[in-house]
Design a protein around this motif. Structure first.
Motif, PDB file in Angstrom:
ATOM      1  N   TRP A   1       1.241   5.860   1.130  1.00 28.50           N
ATOM      2  CA  TRP A   1       0.134   5.899   1.995  1.00 28.50           C
ATOM      3  C   TRP A   1      -0.906   4.923   1.343  1.00 28.50           C
ATOM      4  N   ILE A   2      -2.031   4.517   2.169  1.00 32.19           N
ATOM      5  CA  ILE A   2      -2.815   3.399   1.721  1.00 32.19           C
ATOM      6  C   ILE A   2      -4.281   3.741   1.900  1.00 32.19           C
ATOM      7  N   VAL A   3      -5.181   3.543   1.008  1.00 28.33           N
ATOM      8  CA  VAL A   3      -6.483   4.154   1.412  1.00 28.33           C
ATOM      9  C   VAL A   3      -7.386   2.604   1.300  1.00 28.33           C
ATOM     10  N   ILE A   4      -8.241   2.566   2.429  1.00 31.47           N
ATOM     11  CA  ILE A   4      -9.104   1.466   2.092  1.00 31.47           C
ATOM     12  C   ILE A   4     -10.730   1.916   2.262  1.00 31.47           C
ATOM     13  N   VAL A   5     -11.397   1.676   1.499  1.00 27.01           N
ATOM     14  CA  VAL A   5     -12.749   1.975   1.346  1.00 27.01           C
ATOM     15  C   VAL A   5     -13.684   0.950   2.184  1.00 27.01           C
TER      16      VAL A   5
ATOM     17  N   CYS B   1      -7.607  -6.635   7.720  1.00 24.01           N
ATOM     18  CA  CYS B   1      -6.611  -6.083   6.942  1.00 24.01           C
ATOM     19  C   CYS B   1      -5.720  -5.259   7.434  1.00 24.01           C
ATOM     20  N   LEU B   2      -5.976  -4.338   8.460  1.00 21.53           N
ATOM     21  CA  LEU B   2      -5.147  -3.713   9.237  1.00 21.53           C
ATOM     22  C   LEU B   2      -4.123  -4.409  10.006  1.00 21.53           C
ATOM     23  N   GLN B   3      -4.608  -5.638  10.454  1.00 28.33           N
ATOM     24  CA  GLN B   3      -3.866  -6.517  11.236  1.00 28.33           C
ATOM     25  C   GLN B   3      -2.584  -6.932  10.553  1.00 28.33           C
ATOM     26  N   SER B   4      -2.947  -7.230   9.140  1.00 32.78           N
ATOM     27  CA  SER B   4      -2.004  -8.060   8.346  1.00 32.78           C
ATOM     28  C   SER B   4      -0.741  -6.707   7.607  1.00 32.78           C
ATOM     29  N   LEU B   5      -1.293  -5.319   8.079  1.00 32.13           N
ATOM     30  CA  LEU B   5      -0.214  -4.248   7.757  1.00 32.13           C
ATOM     31  C   LEU B   5       0.452  -3.867   8.799  1.00 32.13           C
ATOM     32  N   GLU B   6       0.307  -4.451  10.122  1.00 25.97           N
ATOM     33  CA  GLU B   6       0.912  -3.956  11.282  1.00 25.97           C
ATOM     34  C   GLU B   6       2.583  -3.877  11.010  1.00 25.97           C
ATOM     35  N   THR B   7       2.940  -5.392  10.862  1.00 28.23           N
ATOM     36  CA  THR B   7       4.292  -5.705  10.722  1.00 28.23           C
ATOM     37  C   THR B   7       4.891  -5.022   9.623  1.00 28.23           C
ATOM     38  N   GLN B   8       4.109  -4.384   8.685  1.00 30.80           N
ATOM     39  CA  GLN B   8       4.852  -3.672   7.330  1.00 30.80           C
ATOM     40  C   GLN B   8       4.731  -2.405   7.223  1.00 30.80           C
ATOM     41  N   ARG B   9       4.523  -1.663   8.437  1.00 33.53           N
ATOM     42  CA  ARG B   9       4.004  -0.151   8.896  1.00 33.53           C
ATOM     43  C   ARG B   9       5.162   0.650   8.546  1.00 33.53           C
ATOM     44  N   GLU B  10       6.542   0.206   8.709  1.00 30.87           N
ATOM     45  CA  GLU B  10       7.704   0.814   8.434  1.00 30.87           C
ATOM     46  C   GLU B  10       7.736   1.372   7.007  1.00 30.87           C
ATOM     47  N   VAL B  11       7.266   0.768   6.002  1.00 26.70           N
ATOM     48  CA  VAL B  11       7.273   0.890   4.706  1.00 26.70           C
ATOM     49  C   VAL B  11       6.591   2.217   4.484  1.00 26.70           C
ATOM     50  N   LEU B  12       5.733   2.482   5.321  1.00 26.12           N
ATOM     51  CA  LEU B  12       4.650   3.698   5.241  1.00 26.12           C
ATOM     52  C   LEU B  12       5.768   4.933   5.169  1.00 26.12           C
ATOM     53  N   GLY B  13       6.678   4.898   5.741  1.00 25.57           N
ATOM     54  CA  GLY B  13       7.702   6.043   6.060  1.00 25.57           C
ATOM     55  C   GLY B  13       6.750   6.988   6.880  1.00 25.57           C
ATOM     56  N   GLY B  14       6.452   8.177   6.521  1.00 22.72           N
ATOM     57  CA  GLY B  14       5.484   8.988   7.143  1.00 22.72           C
ATOM     58  C   GLY B  14       4.121   9.055   6.893  1.00 22.72           C
ATOM     59  N   GLY B  15       3.757   8.036   5.791  1.00 20.15           N
ATOM     60  CA  GLY B  15       2.426   7.910   5.594  1.00 20.15           C
ATOM     61  C   GLY B  15       1.710   7.221   6.394  1.00 20.15           C
ATOM     62  N   LYS B  16       0.445   7.270   5.995  1.00 22.78           N
ATOM     63  CA  LYS B  16      -0.587   6.427   6.986  1.00 22.78           C
ATOM     64  C   LYS B  16      -1.605   5.441   6.085  1.00 22.78           C
ATOM     65  N   VAL B  17      -2.435   4.955   6.968  1.00 25.11           N
ATOM     66  CA  VAL B  17      -3.353   4.023   6.446  1.00 25.11           C
ATOM     67  C   VAL B  17      -4.755   4.913   6.654  1.00 25.11           C
TER      68      VAL B  17
ATOM     69  N   ALA C   1       3.694  12.724   0.200  1.00 22.55           N
ATOM     70  CA  ALA C   1       3.084  11.491  -0.264  1.00 22.55           C
ATOM     71  C   ALA C   1       3.332  11.325  -1.914  1.00 22.55           C
ATOM     72  N   ALA C   2       4.328  10.238  -2.183  1.00 20.61           N
ATOM     73  CA  ALA C   2       4.590   9.834  -3.304  1.00 20.61           C
ATOM     74  C   ALA C   2       4.084   8.744  -3.988  1.00 20.61           C
ATOM     75  N   TRP C   3       3.674   7.784  -3.126  1.00 21.90           N
ATOM     76  CA  TRP C   3       2.902   6.537  -3.617  1.00 21.90           C
ATOM     77  C   TRP C   3       1.462   6.522  -2.844  1.00 21.90           C
ATOM     78  N   ILE C   4       0.368   6.298  -3.501  1.00 22.91           N
ATOM     79  CA  ILE C   4      -0.848   6.053  -2.781  1.00 22.91           C
ATOM     80  C   ILE C   4      -1.128   4.393  -3.186  1.00 22.91           C
ATOM     81  N   MET C   5      -1.715   3.673  -2.296  1.00 24.32           N
ATOM     82  CA  MET C   5      -1.910   2.392  -2.530  1.00 24.32           C
ATOM     83  C   MET C   5      -3.569   2.357  -2.417  1.00 24.32           C
ATOM     84  N   LEU C   6      -4.268   1.670  -3.302  1.00 25.12           N
ATOM     85  CA  LEU C   6      -5.811   1.260  -2.962  1.00 25.12           C
ATOM     86  C   LEU C   6      -5.979  -0.006  -2.653  1.00 25.12           C
TER      87      LEU C   6
END
Length: 335
Positions: free
Chosen positions: A6-10, A21-37, A94-99
């Motif tokens: 998961w990723i958290v953006i404040v 920032c979200l645009q830069s994450l679009e091509t890497q969304r598979e890394v999230l698995g079932g997680g979300k931004v 949710a095993a990992w959470i990115m700030l």
């Protein structure tokens, strides 16, 4: 069990940066698995929630990104905790959470590098990214814990003294290989779920600044390692969301409040006083060298830096407010 990322953006009044920032994450969304931004809007009051929500819908990102409106602007720790609570309560996997700061662009492969590193280093509780400046240079994002001697080294800006106190210097030149450190920049770091269970959420007593330093220190006290992972590259427009690098500005009071809180919580009131004395000694030596034209290049210091730092701490000590900072607990709400 499958593990999700998961990723958290404040966000606070930086909707356009969030969309980039979200645009830069679009091509890497598979890394999230079932997680979300999860984008947490800290009561921006400028239409940020609607603009970000519209961008998510227009770009077809709704399957992996969402925006949440916080009821107030409680600061960086508060906003991150809103997103962390949502991730942990919504997803047992949710095993990992990115700030991630809103003023970042995540380079290709960065999320995968962080996930792979955490998966293969079970003793690491927090890992930080390499931070690029817009001009392509690399900023330091792996640091030592702030200390009284580190304050002396940083304020004096004197080569021989810096070499003598090298082991106490907070920020060194960026390394080219992964290595352990005391703390990593909160602009782009990933934490393990178990760290939150053992060390607690981020301390909301920090409105902005020093919260990631405190969090990494508490993780290390709980037995976890903190590492810098340069394979995960993130461009950081530092100051775009906070204005911290505008030297002409007077620094916001909450920077000084956060510094004071950190030193008291991790070094005690005596440690804060010692840090201030050594900082003042180094600062005066720097100003004297400049006055005598013996060196001392000017830095990007804010207006009234010395007065605001020392007078603010002195008032907090004289009023007794500083002593209330020592024993405030940080609770984890899911136990």
């Amino acid at each position: 069990m499958h593990k999700n990322f998961w990723i958290v953006i404040v966000n606070y009044r930086t909707a356009d940066l969030v969309v980039d920032c979200l645009q830069s994450l679009e091509t890497q969304r598979e890394v999230l698995g079932g997680g979300k931004v999860v984008v947490v809007d800290n009561d921006s009051g400028d239409g940020s929630v609607g603009r970000i929500a519209e961008a998510i819908t227009a770009h077809g990102w709704s399957a992996w990104a969402e925006v949440v409106a916080a009821p107030r602007n409680g600061g960086f720790s508060y906003g991150n905790n809103v997103g962390i609570r949502l991730a942990l309560s919504a997803d047992p996997a949710a095993a990992w959470i990115m700030l991630l700061n809103p003023d970042t662009v995540v380079r290709s492969g960065a999320l995968g590098a962080l996930r792979e590193f955490m998966a293969t280093h079970p003793g690491v509780g927090i890992a930080g990214s390499l931070l690029e400046n817009p001009d392509g240079s690399v900023d330091c994002s792996a640091h030592r814990i702030p200390s009284a001697l580190g304050e002396l080294e940083g304020s004096a800006r004197f080569g021989p003294l810096s070499r003598l106190l090298r082991e106490h210097r907070v920020s060194d030149a960026p390394g080219s290989e992964a290595h352990p450190c005391d703390w990593v920049s909160g602009a782009a770091l990933v934490m393990r779920r178990e760290v939150l269970v053992q060390a607690g959420l981020m301390d909301e007593g920090y409105f902005l600044y020093f919260e990631e330093v405190d969090f990494c220190c508490r993780a290390k006290e709980a037995g976890w390692e903190v590492w810098y992972v340069p394979e995960a590259r993130v461009m950081h427009l530092e100051g775009a969301s906070t204005g911290i690098r505008k030297a002409a500005k007077r620094r916001a009071h909450y920077w000084y409040d956060s510094r004071r809180r950190f030193f008291v919580r991790h070094h005690g009131v005596a440690g804060l006083i010692l840090a201030d004395l050594l900082w003042a000694l180094g600062r005066l030596s720097f100003l004297a060298r400049r006055a005598l034209r013996l060196g001392g290049k000017p830095g990007a210091d804010p207006k009234w830096f010395m007065v605001d730092l020392l007078w603010g701490d002195l008032r907090a000590i004289m009023s007794g407010r500083v002593f209330a900072l020592r024993g405030q607990a940080v609770e984890f709400p899911f136990l």
